[in-house]
Design a protein around this motif. Structure first.
Motif: not given
Length: 288
Positions: A158-167
């Motif tokens: 969440n901090r580094l990617l904004g949660g984008h495409n990572y689950s």
């Protein structure tokens, strides 16, 4: 006592305690820098300044924890990896510099766009998050047994990617991954330390989660299981990339000889076997 004097006096205690570090002088500077909130590179500017009482208490507290073998990354709650800072805390495997080879190999070998990747063991999320920062179109599914590590990986994502495409999915890779297959690639830094060798690890490493270290009797049990599972989880010709122990090259090559092609073993900065790559051989995929 000045800052410089504290550092010099601490060097011998670091050595006597058997603290794992490449350079006691440099490590004392890291400890003092952490206590003072000062970058190591800036410490020479403060070398002859007195260590005030409150600052000394903070530095001494960190110093005592290190002498007991607590990793500095756990004390600072951060570890550098692939040009970024990842939050880590007890119960989460500390990212290693050597594992950057895994990210480097993946970025070099895999297509640049639109991949779906499965990972056995998320840890802090350092591998998948680092890869997605370079390849934002990839989709990453990490599977992690430890709820502590799941929370850590989610926070870093969440901090580094904004949660984008990572689950990150809490649970057993071998039970859950089939819900998300097929994958174009499978990636892992699996547990690969032989069970009998765990007691001989440094006092710092022994404070890390055993779940992330213990690879069974030979150290390759989980790797063997991962390779078998890849036949049901990968697309035909899909890639697998994983880290191994320094003495496991021949055993792993034997495990891969029937079902994988283009197998390559890459060395780390010390010239030791570290990362293994292979592609699922045509006809090896198990159909459902």
């Amino acid at each position: 006592m000045t800052i410089g004097e504290f550092i010099r006096k601490g060097e011998s205690k670091i050595q006597e305690a058997g603290v794992e570090c490449a350079n006691p002088h440099q490590h004392m500077k890291q400890i003092v820098g952490a206590g003072l909130g000062v970058k190591v590179s800036e410490l020479p500017l403060h070398w002859d300044e007195p260590l005030e009482a409150e600052a000394e208490r903070k530095v001494e507290s960190i110093f005592k924890r290190r002498l007991r073998g607590e990793p500095l990354q756990y004390i600072e709650r951060t570890a550098g990896f692939w040009n970024h800072e990842f939050e880590v805390f007890p119960g989460v495997l500390i990212p290693r510099k050597e594992t950057e080879h895994l990210v480097e190999a993946l970025l070099s070998l895999a297509p640049k766009e639109n991949l779906k990747i499965g990972e056995l063991g998320a840890g802090s999320g350092n591998i998948g998050i680092s890869a997605l920062l370079e390849r934002p179109s990839w989709r990453w599914h990490a599977f992690e047994l430890s709820p502590v590590a799941v929370d850590c990986a989610k926070g870093n994502a969440n901090r580094l990617l904004g949660g984008h495409n990572y689950s990150v999915h809490q649970g057993d890779f071998f039970s859950l991954a089939s819900w998300f297959e097929p994958f174009d690639w499978i990636v892992s830094n699996p547990p690969y330390v032989a069970s009998r060798d765990i007691p001989d690890l440094s006092m710092e490493v022994r404070q890390e989660p055993k779940l992330a270290l213990d690879g069974g009797v030979t150290g390759t049990e989980l790797i063997a299981r991962l390779l078998r599972s890849a036949k049901t989880l990968l697309v035909e010709g899909g890639g697998i990339l994983f880290e191994i122990g320094a003495t496991q090259k021949e055993a792993v090559l034997e495990l891969m000889k029937d079902d994988f092609v283009h197998v390559e073993v890459m060395e780390d900065y010390s010239g030791l076997p570290r990362v293994v790559f292979g592609r699922l051989r045509k006809g090896s995929a198990w159909t459902h």
